[in-house]
Motif scaffolding. Structure first.
Motif, PDB file in Angstrom:
ATOM      1  N   HIS A 231       0.841  -1.193   0.000  1.00  0.00           N
ATOM      2  CA  HIS A 231       0.000   0.000   0.000  1.00  0.00           C
ATOM      3  C   HIS A 231       0.879   1.246   0.000  1.00  0.00           C
ATOM      4  O   HIS A 231       1.968   1.258   0.595  1.00  0.00           O
ATOM      5  CB  HIS A 231      -0.910  -0.005   1.235  1.00  0.00           C
ATOM      6  N   THR A 232       0.417   2.306  -0.636  1.00  0.00           N
ATOM      7  CA  THR A 232       1.224   3.521  -0.755  1.00  0.00           C
ATOM      8  C   THR A 232       1.511   4.174   0.590  1.00  0.00           C
ATOM      9  O   THR A 232       2.456   4.959   0.705  1.00  0.00           O
ATOM     10  CB  THR A 232       0.540   4.546  -1.670  1.00  0.00           C
ATOM     11  N   CYS A 233       0.712   3.881   1.606  1.00  0.00           N
ATOM     12  CA  CYS A 233       0.924   4.485   2.922  1.00  0.00           C
ATOM     13  C   CYS A 233       1.941   3.725   3.767  1.00  0.00           C
ATOM     14  O   CYS A 233       2.228   4.140   4.897  1.00  0.00           O
ATOM     15  CB  CYS A 233      -0.401   4.596   3.674  1.00  0.00           C
ATOM     16  N   VAL A 234       2.449   2.596   3.269  1.00  0.00           N
ATOM     17  CA  VAL A 234       3.474   1.853   3.999  1.00  0.00           C
ATOM     18  C   VAL A 234       4.837   2.398   3.576  1.00  0.00           C
ATOM     19  O   VAL A 234       5.200   2.359   2.403  1.00  0.00           O
ATOM     20  CB  VAL A 234       3.387   0.345   3.706  1.00  0.00           C
ATOM     21  N   LEU A 235       5.588   2.911   4.525  1.00  0.00           N
ATOM     22  CA  LEU A 235       6.895   3.494   4.230  1.00  0.00           C
ATOM     23  C   LEU A 235       7.881   2.432   3.770  1.00  0.00           C
ATOM     24  O   LEU A 235       7.740   1.254   4.099  1.00  0.00           O
ATOM     25  CB  LEU A 235       7.436   4.188   5.482  1.00  0.00           C
ATOM     26  N   ASP A 236       8.884   2.857   2.992  1.00  0.00           N
ATOM     27  CA  ASP A 236       9.896   1.914   2.535  1.00  0.00           C
ATOM     28  C   ASP A 236      11.079   1.879   3.496  1.00  0.00           C
ATOM     29  O   ASP A 236      11.445   2.894   4.101  1.00  0.00           O
ATOM     30  CB  ASP A 236      10.364   2.247   1.118  1.00  0.00           C
ATOM     31  N   VAL A 237      11.659   0.695   3.627  1.00  0.00           N
ATOM     32  CA  VAL A 237      12.755   0.479   4.567  1.00  0.00           C
ATOM     33  C   VAL A 237      13.948   1.375   4.253  1.00  0.00           C
ATOM     34  O   VAL A 237      14.556   1.969   5.153  1.00  0.00           O
ATOM     35  CB  VAL A 237      13.191  -1.001   4.553  1.00  0.00           C
ATOM     36  N   GLY A 238      14.287   1.498   2.975  1.00  0.00           N
ATOM     37  CA  GLY A 238      15.446   2.301   2.592  1.00  0.00           C
ATOM     38  C   GLY A 238      15.355   3.736   3.057  1.00  0.00           C
ATOM     39  O   GLY A 238      16.339   4.305   3.556  1.00  0.00           O
ATOM     40  N   PHE A 239      14.179   4.344   2.914  1.00  0.00           N
ATOM     41  CA  PHE A 239      14.001   5.729   3.354  1.00  0.00           C
ATOM     42  C   PHE A 239      14.200   5.847   4.859  1.00  0.00           C
ATOM     43  O   PHE A 239      14.896   6.753   5.343  1.00  0.00           O
ATOM     44  CB  PHE A 239      12.607   6.227   2.971  1.00  0.00           C
ATOM     45  N   LEU A 240      13.597   4.935   5.619  1.00  0.00           N
ATOM     46  CA  LEU A 240      13.702   5.018   7.075  1.00  0.00           C
ATOM     47  C   LEU A 240      15.144   4.824   7.548  1.00  0.00           C
ATOM     48  O   LEU A 240      15.601   5.500   8.475  1.00  0.00           O
ATOM     49  CB  LEU A 240      12.787   3.984   7.730  1.00  0.00           C
ATOM     50  N   GLU A 241      15.861   3.926   6.924  1.00  0.00           N
ATOM     51  CA  GLU A 241      17.259   3.717   7.312  1.00  0.00           C
ATOM     52  C   GLU A 241      18.095   4.959   7.031  1.00  0.00           C
ATOM     53  O   GLU A 241      19.020   5.279   7.786  1.00  0.00           O
ATOM     54  CB  GLU A 241      17.826   2.497   6.589  1.00  0.00           C
ATOM     55  N   LYS A 242      17.769   5.677   5.979  1.00  0.00           N
ATOM     56  CA  LYS A 242      18.503   6.900   5.658  1.00  0.00           C
ATOM     57  C   LYS A 242      18.299   7.987   6.711  1.00  0.00           C
ATOM     58  O   LYS A 242      19.165   8.843   6.910  1.00  0.00           O
ATOM     59  CB  LYS A 242      18.079   7.427   4.289  1.00  0.00           C
ATOM     60  N   VAL A 243      17.149   7.974   7.389  1.00  0.00           N
ATOM     61  CA  VAL A 243      16.883   9.009   8.391  1.00  0.00           C
ATOM     62  C   VAL A 243      17.179   8.535   9.806  1.00  0.00           C
ATOM     63  O   VAL A 243      16.829   9.210  10.780  1.00  0.00           O
ATOM     64  CB  VAL A 243      15.429   9.541   8.294  1.00  0.00           C
ATOM     65  N   GLY A 244      17.818   7.352   9.945  1.00  0.00           N
ATOM     66  CA  GLY A 244      18.296   6.937  11.262  1.00  0.00           C
ATOM     67  C   GLY A 244      17.620   5.745  11.897  1.00  0.00           C
ATOM     68  O   GLY A 244      18.011   5.318  12.985  1.00  0.00           O
ATOM     69  N   PHE A 245      16.607   5.157  11.253  1.00  0.00           N
ATOM     70  CA  PHE A 245      15.952   3.978  11.809  1.00  0.00           C
ATOM     71  C   PHE A 245      16.805   2.737  11.565  1.00  0.00           C
ATOM     72  O   PHE A 245      17.546   2.658  10.582  1.00  0.00           O
ATOM     73  CB  PHE A 245      14.577   3.778  11.169  1.00  0.00           C
ATOM     74  N   ARG A 246      16.680   1.759  12.461  1.00  0.00           N
ATOM     75  CA  ARG A 246      17.370   0.483  12.316  1.00  0.00           C
ATOM     76  C   ARG A 246      16.370  -0.658  12.536  1.00  0.00           C
ATOM     77  O   ARG A 246      15.412  -0.509  13.289  1.00  0.00           O
ATOM     78  CB  ARG A 246      18.521   0.373  13.326  1.00  0.00           C
ATOM     79  N   VAL A 247      16.617  -1.781  11.881  1.00  0.00           N
ATOM     80  CA  VAL A 247      15.690  -2.905  11.978  1.00  0.00           C
ATOM     81  C   VAL A 247      15.638  -3.417  13.414  1.00  0.00           C
ATOM     82  O   VAL A 247      16.667  -3.764  13.998  1.00  0.00           O
ATOM     83  CB  VAL A 247      16.091  -4.037  11.016  1.00  0.00           C
ATOM     84  N   GLU A 248      14.441  -3.493  13.959  1.00  0.00           N
ATOM     85  CA  GLU A 248      14.217  -4.007  15.305  1.00  0.00           C
ATOM     86  C   GLU A 248      13.765  -5.462  15.250  1.00  0.00           C
ATOM     87  O   GLU A 248      14.187  -6.292  16.048  1.00  0.00           O
ATOM     88  CB  GLU A 248      13.153  -3.159  16.013  1.00  0.00           C
ATOM     89  N   ARG A 249      12.888  -5.770  14.320  1.00  0.00           N
ATOM     90  CA  ARG A 249      12.434  -7.158  14.108  1.00  0.00           C
ATOM     91  C   ARG A 249      12.384  -7.390  12.604  1.00  0.00           C
ATOM     92  O   ARG A 249      11.602  -6.754  11.906  1.00  0.00           O
ATOM     93  CB  ARG A 249      11.060  -7.380  14.739  1.00  0.00           C
ATOM     94  N   ASP A 250      13.222  -8.283  12.129  1.00  0.00           N
ATOM     95  CA  ASP A 250      13.378  -8.459  10.690  1.00  0.00           C
ATOM     96  C   ASP A 250      12.258  -9.316  10.089  1.00  0.00           C
ATOM     97  O   ASP A 250      11.609 -10.111  10.781  1.00  0.00           O
ATOM     98  CB  ASP A 250      14.731  -9.075  10.380  1.00  0.00           C
ATOM     99  N   HIS A 251      12.072  -9.120   8.785  1.00  0.00           N
ATOM    100  CA  HIS A 251      11.094  -9.893   8.021  1.00  0.00           C
ATOM    101  C   HIS A 251      11.422  -9.677   6.549  1.00  0.00           C
ATOM    102  O   HIS A 251      11.860  -8.588   6.163  1.00  0.00           O
ATOM    103  CB  HIS A 251       9.671  -9.409   8.332  1.00  0.00           C
ATOM    104  N   PRO A 252      11.258 -10.702   5.693  1.00  0.00           N
ATOM    105  CA  PRO A 252      11.607 -10.546   4.278  1.00  0.00           C
ATOM    106  C   PRO A 252      10.858  -9.425   3.564  1.00  0.00           C
ATOM    107  O   PRO A 252      11.393  -8.804   2.643  1.00  0.00           O
ATOM    108  CB  PRO A 252      11.242 -11.917   3.674  1.00  0.00           C
TER     109      PRO A 252
END
Length: 218
Positions: free
Chosen positions: A144-165
């Protein structure tokens, strides 16, 4: 003028995006169909509920009075769609970054990053230690368009807390971002500084909204 206003029920018509006003995160499917209620009314009620329990659930950005983007945050207990994701948090008080979106005209301007920073700044005001988000990897099907992409969040400082494919949950520890308050204000100024003919002079008002008054450069 650039302005960030707290998300209130009267600003629902100013939300941007292809499906705005969107209730993806606020609802769950019913027998394969969406909620029959009007999305405007659903969002209005949802914003009122979250505001009464926690505070305004986000910000709406304006450029020269025109809606340019918005960010939505809320405790997990108010984000019904999380139940559909395998990485949803177990703690209902977890503060979730629901979405951050801008108009196509603002794509690449840095406004979306500034909106996320403003959400983190609001979280700090509430004495929150972290901000989390369920995001999508390229493998995600029918995202869905409202679900953010992982790449963008990592660029602004987020890190994976619970992984999933497809849909991992990411987290940013606000206690480690010691300069976040200053960065949020500076980011808004930098974005506006890219617009020809104007110079931002940001200031914060007592109501919590951030304004950037502009002057001609000519």
């Amino acid at each position: 003028m650039r302005e960030l206003r707290p998300l209130t029920p009267d600003l629902v018509p100013d939300l941007v995006g292809a499906c705005a006003p969107c209730t993806f995160w606020q609802t769950v499917p019913h027998n394969g169909h969406g909620d029959p209620d009007d999305p405007h009314d659903l969002l209005t009620d949802w914003i009122e509920t979250v505001t009464a329990d926690w505070g305004p659930p986000g910000r709406v950005a304006y450029v020269d009075g025109t809606p340019a983007g918005h960010v939505v945050v809320a405790p997990a207990r108010h984000v019904a769609r999380l139940a559909a994701f395998p990485t949803s948090p177990s703690d209902p008080s977890t503060l979730m970054l629901v979405t951050a979106i801008t108009t196509p005209e603002c794509a690449g301007s840095g406004l979306r990053k500034a909106l996320v920073q403003s959400a983190a700044k609001d979280a700090l005001r509430h004495r929150m230690r972290s901000l989390e988000a369920v995001a999508a990897r390229p493998l995600a099907v029918s995202r869905h368009t409202c679900v953010l992409d992982v790449g963008f969040l990592e660029k602004v400082g987020f890190r994976v807390e619970r992984d999933h494919p497809a849909y991992p949950r990411l987290r940013i520890d606000l206690r480690t971002v010691v300069t976040l308050r200053d960065e949020a204000a500076a980011a808004i100024a930098r974005v506006l500084d890219r617009v020809p003919g104007v110079r931002p002079v940001p200031e914060t008002h007592p109501n919590g909204s951030s304004h950037a008054h502009v002057t001609d450069r000519g």
